[in-house]
Design a protein around this motif. Sequence first.
Motif, PDB file in Angstrom:
ATOM      1  N   LYS A  15       0.840  -1.197   0.000  1.00 24.75           N
ATOM      2  CA  LYS A  15       0.000   0.000   0.000  1.00 24.75           C
ATOM      3  C   LYS A  15       0.879   1.252   0.000  1.00 24.75           C
ATOM      4  CE  LYS A  15      -3.818   2.173   2.386  1.00 24.75           C
ATOM      5  NZ  LYS A  15      -4.608   2.293   3.598  1.00 24.75           N
ATOM      6  N   SER A  16       0.481   2.238  -0.786  1.00 27.13           N
ATOM      7  CA  SER A  16       1.282   3.455  -0.908  1.00 27.13           C
ATOM      8  C   SER A  16       1.309   4.246   0.400  1.00 27.13           C
ATOM      9  CB  SER A  16       0.720   4.334  -2.019  1.00 27.13           C
ATOM     10  OG  SER A  16       1.468   5.530  -2.098  1.00 27.13           O
ATOM     11  N   LYS A  17       2.514   4.716   0.752  1.00 29.37           N
ATOM     12  CA  LYS A  17       2.639   5.625   1.897  1.00 29.37           C
ATOM     13  C   LYS A  17       2.478   7.079   1.439  1.00 29.37           C
ATOM     14  CE  LYS A  17       5.700   2.552   4.460  1.00 29.37           C
ATOM     15  NZ  LYS A  17       7.074   2.307   4.903  1.00 29.37           N
ATOM     16  N   PHE A  18       2.437   7.248   0.124  1.00 31.23           N
ATOM     17  CA  PHE A  18       2.327   8.592  -0.446  1.00 31.23           C
ATOM     18  C   PHE A  18       0.922   8.823  -0.972  1.00 31.23           C
ATOM     19  CE2 PHE A  18       2.546  10.977  -4.558  1.00 31.23           C
ATOM     20  CZ  PHE A  18       2.723  12.234  -4.012  1.00 31.23           C
ATOM     21  N   SER A  19       0.387   9.990  -0.667  1.00 32.85           N
ATOM     22  CA  SER A  19      -0.914  10.386  -1.207  1.00 32.85           C
ATOM     23  C   SER A  19      -0.752  11.754  -1.863  1.00 32.85           C
ATOM     24  CB  SER A  19      -1.927  10.443  -0.067  1.00 32.85           C
ATOM     25  OG  SER A  19      -2.784  11.528  -0.220  1.00 32.85           O
ATOM     26  N   VAL A  20      -1.548  12.022  -2.900  1.00 32.80           N
ATOM     27  CA  VAL A  20      -1.414  13.304  -3.602  1.00 32.80           C
ATOM     28  C   VAL A  20      -1.730  14.488  -2.687  1.00 32.80           C
ATOM     29  CG1 VAL A  20      -1.804  12.334  -5.885  1.00 32.80           C
ATOM     30  CG2 VAL A  20      -3.762  13.149  -4.564  1.00 32.80           C
ATOM     31  N   ASP A  21      -2.409  14.224  -1.575  1.00 34.04           N
ATOM     32  CA  ASP A  21      -2.681  15.304  -0.612  1.00 34.04           C
ATOM     33  C   ASP A  21      -1.396  15.850   0.017  1.00 34.04           C
ATOM     34  OD1 ASP A  21      -5.350  14.809  -1.063  1.00 34.04           O
ATOM     35  OD2 ASP A  21      -5.549  13.448   0.637  1.00 34.04           O
ATOM     36  N   GLN A  22      -0.320  15.081  -0.062  1.00 35.59           N
ATOM     37  CA  GLN A  22       0.953  15.515   0.523  1.00 35.59           C
ATOM     38  C   GLN A  22       1.740  16.445  -0.398  1.00 35.59           C
ATOM     39  OE1 GLN A  22       1.359  11.000   1.498  1.00 35.59           O
ATOM     40  NE2 GLN A  22       3.144  11.991   2.384  1.00 35.59           N
ATOM     41  N   ILE A  23       1.306  16.576  -1.651  1.00 41.53           N
ATOM     42  CA  ILE A  23       2.038  17.405  -2.609  1.00 41.53           C
ATOM     43  C   ILE A  23       1.974  18.871  -2.167  1.00 41.53           C
ATOM     44  CG2 ILE A  23       2.061  18.259  -5.001  1.00 41.53           C
ATOM     45  CD1 ILE A  23       0.995  15.505  -5.846  1.00 41.53           C
ATOM     46  N   PRO A  24       3.127  19.555  -2.145  1.00 43.35           N
ATOM     47  CA  PRO A  24       3.104  20.964  -1.720  1.00 43.35           C
ATOM     48  C   PRO A  24       2.357  21.839  -2.734  1.00 43.35           C
ATOM     49  CG  PRO A  24       5.301  20.319  -2.483  1.00 43.35           C
ATOM     50  CD  PRO A  24       4.486  19.074  -2.438  1.00 43.35           C
ATOM     51  N   ASP A  25       2.030  23.044  -2.312  1.00 39.07           N
ATOM     52  CA  ASP A  25       1.397  24.006  -3.217  1.00 39.07           C
ATOM     53  C   ASP A  25       2.331  24.280  -4.398  1.00 39.07           C
ATOM     54  OD1 ASP A  25      -0.451  26.048  -4.063  1.00 39.07           O
ATOM     55  OD2 ASP A  25       0.959  27.524  -3.277  1.00 39.07           O
ATOM     56  N   LEU A  26       1.795  24.224  -5.606  1.00 40.56           N
ATOM     57  CA  LEU A  26       2.615  24.383  -6.815  1.00 40.56           C
ATOM     58  C   LEU A  26       2.338  25.698  -7.532  1.00 40.56           C
ATOM     59  CD1 LEU A  26       2.310  20.723  -8.202  1.00 40.56           C
ATOM     60  CD2 LEU A  26       4.214  21.710  -6.907  1.00 40.56           C
ATOM     61  N   THR A  27       1.706  26.615  -6.841  1.00 44.27           N
ATOM     62  CA  THR A  27       1.433  27.922  -7.451  1.00 44.27           C
ATOM     63  C   THR A  27       2.749  28.555  -7.921  1.00 44.27           C
ATOM     64  OG1 THR A  27      -0.452  28.207  -5.987  1.00 44.27           O
ATOM     65  CG2 THR A  27       0.397  30.184  -7.059  1.00 44.27           C
ATOM     66  N   GLY A  28       2.748  29.043  -9.168  1.00 39.86           N
ATOM     67  CA  GLY A  28       3.963  29.650  -9.724  1.00 39.86           C
ATOM     68  C   GLY A  28       4.835  28.675 -10.485  1.00 39.86           C
ATOM     69  N   LYS A  29       4.584  27.373 -10.342  1.00 36.98           N
ATOM     70  CA  LYS A  29       5.365  26.362 -11.072  1.00 36.98           C
ATOM     71  C   LYS A  29       4.760  26.154 -12.462  1.00 36.98           C
ATOM     72  CE  LYS A  29       8.096  25.121  -7.590  1.00 36.98           C
ATOM     73  NZ  LYS A  29       9.529  25.447  -7.618  1.00 36.98           N
ATOM     74  N   VAL A  30       5.634  25.984 -13.453  1.00 39.05           N
ATOM     75  CA  VAL A  30       5.187  25.717 -14.820  1.00 39.05           C
ATOM     76  C   VAL A  30       5.619  24.299 -15.191  1.00 39.05           C
ATOM     77  CG1 VAL A  30       5.112  26.573 -17.187  1.00 39.05           C
ATOM     78  CG2 VAL A  30       5.634  28.146 -15.319  1.00 39.05           C
ATOM     79  N   VAL A  31       4.674  23.539 -15.740  1.00 37.27           N
ATOM     80  CA  VAL A  31       4.877  22.107 -15.964  1.00 37.27           C
ATOM     81  C   VAL A  31       4.411  21.735 -17.373  1.00 37.27           C
ATOM     82  CG1 VAL A  31       4.375  19.789 -15.063  1.00 37.27           C
ATOM     83  CG2 VAL A  31       4.299  21.761 -13.516  1.00 37.27           C
ATOM     84  N   ILE A  32       5.124  20.800 -17.994  1.00 39.91           N
ATOM     85  CA  ILE A  32       4.648  20.166 -19.233  1.00 39.91           C
ATOM     86  C   ILE A  32       4.423  18.688 -18.938  1.00 39.91           C
ATOM     87  CG2 ILE A  32       5.195  19.464 -21.601  1.00 39.91           C
ATOM     88  CD1 ILE A  32       6.911  21.933 -21.900  1.00 39.91           C
ATOM     89  N   VAL A  33       3.298  18.168 -19.417  1.00 36.29           N
ATOM     90  CA  VAL A  33       3.039  16.720 -19.366  1.00 36.29           C
ATOM     91  C   VAL A  33       2.804  16.251 -20.800  1.00 36.29           C
ATOM     92  CG1 VAL A  33       1.607  14.864 -18.444  1.00 36.29           C
ATOM     93  CG2 VAL A  33       1.961  16.947 -17.087  1.00 36.29           C
ATOM     94  N   THR A  34       3.715  15.446 -21.341  1.00 36.68           N
ATOM     95  CA  THR A  34       3.479  14.911 -22.683  1.00 36.68           C
ATOM     96  C   THR A  34       2.425  13.806 -22.575  1.00 36.68           C
ATOM     97  OG1 THR A  34       5.208  13.195 -22.636  1.00 36.68           O
ATOM     98  CG2 THR A  34       5.885  15.404 -23.348  1.00 36.68           C
ATOM     99  N   GLY A  35       1.534  13.764 -23.575  1.00 34.43           N
ATOM    100  CA  GLY A  35       0.448  12.782 -23.530  1.00 34.43           C
ATOM    101  C   GLY A  35      -0.501  13.038 -22.372  1.00 34.43           C
ATOM    102  N   GLY A  36      -0.704  14.307 -22.035  1.00 38.70           N
ATOM    103  CA  GLY A  36      -1.464  14.634 -20.828  1.00 38.70           C
ATOM    104  C   GLY A  36      -2.968  14.624 -20.982  1.00 38.70           C
ATOM    105  N   TYR A  37      -3.471  14.147 -22.121  1.00 39.27           N
ATOM    106  CA  TYR A  37      -4.936  14.180 -22.274  1.00 39.27           C
ATOM    107  C   TYR A  37      -5.610  12.842 -22.018  1.00 39.27           C
ATOM    108  CZ  TYR A  37      -3.879  12.762 -27.188  1.00 39.27           C
ATOM    109  OH  TYR A  37      -3.414  12.139 -28.321  1.00 39.27           O
ATOM    110  N   VAL A  38      -4.839  11.832 -21.676  1.00 44.11           N
ATOM    111  CA  VAL A  38      -5.438  10.509 -21.486  1.00 44.11           C
ATOM    112  C   VAL A  38      -4.663   9.733 -20.422  1.00 44.11           C
ATOM    113  CG1 VAL A  38      -4.062   9.331 -23.270  1.00 44.11           C
ATOM    114  CG2 VAL A  38      -6.381   8.524 -22.798  1.00 44.11           C
ATOM    115  N   GLY A  39      -5.337   8.799 -19.769  1.00 42.81           N
ATOM    116  CA  GLY A  39      -4.667   7.833 -18.885  1.00 42.81           C
ATOM    117  C   GLY A  39      -3.900   8.465 -17.737  1.00 42.81           C
TER     118      GLY A  39
END
Length: 314
Positions: A15-39
């Motif tokens: 079982k994962s010890k990590f949950s997305v709720d632990q992700i810090p605030d990303l305001t101001g960060k710029v990100v690219i996700v290739t293939g980001g429209y599916v899956g």
Amino acid sequence: MGHNWSVVKQLYPPKSKFSVDQIPDLTGKVVIVTGGYVGIGYETVRVLLARGAKVYIASRNLEKAEKAITSLKSETGNEPLFIQLDLADLHSVKNAAEEYLRKENTLDILFNNAGVMMCPKSMLAAQGVDLQFGTNVLGHWYFTELLMPALIAAAETSSDHHARVITTSSSGAYSDTLHFDTFKDGPARKKVSPRQLYFQSKHGNVVIARQVAKRYAEKGIISISLNPGNISTDLQRHTMGDVSKKIGELLILYPTPYGALTQLYAGTMPEAVKHNGEFFIPWARPGKCRPEAYDDGIGEKLWTWCEDTVKELT
């Protein structure tokens, strides 16, 4: 036996010890996700938007991207942006990177997430490279290199002095190594199966990710590759019929949000910067790929092949 046992263990991770709720605030960060429209890509974009990041979906299909953008805006209240990118065509890769660099000076996180899997052997990338290797490895390598100035600029201005390149490999990285005479169409490639060509490309992802870490660590670049786990996504469209996919979902395939966990951890969590050049396994745990992935001689040879191929074809 060692490689096979590693893969089997990863089919049923703890079982994962990590949950997305632990992700810090990303305001101001710029990100690219290739293939980001599916899956897994879609789920990754959704979580990043919810944490305040400015996200670009870099993908081939405008129509699918527009549907995803509408849906993501409705789910998160934030709207991702779109860049046209066909990783199987180096000219498209160059155009996409140039478009991004006209819009942004920095790039905090690049998720090299897109991929094709076990497609028919008749399908080639635009410049005659095997479609799986061209899309999964060469296209992403070129995109990353072209965006490196923005990544380095982000590292220089970031509070933690890092920018990240996160590359989605798979458990297939354990199943084969690199066969340089099969990267382009020819007699050697014709003798191997689409499955082997896929495994080779996923191994190539790990090799390149380590090289990016080695070459750019001093500039603040963190490069991590990962196995996202056995996830039920559209990636299996060439390999599974409806019945076998249903059976797979019951036995070994996890829902899509699980697939995003490991790459989100690698891309956003402060602790992940300690693992530059490493390979993560489900869910969000440091692991090890097969030994050949750590051979710098092979890594340098593949890097040179990528450089030479891009020079030749562009």
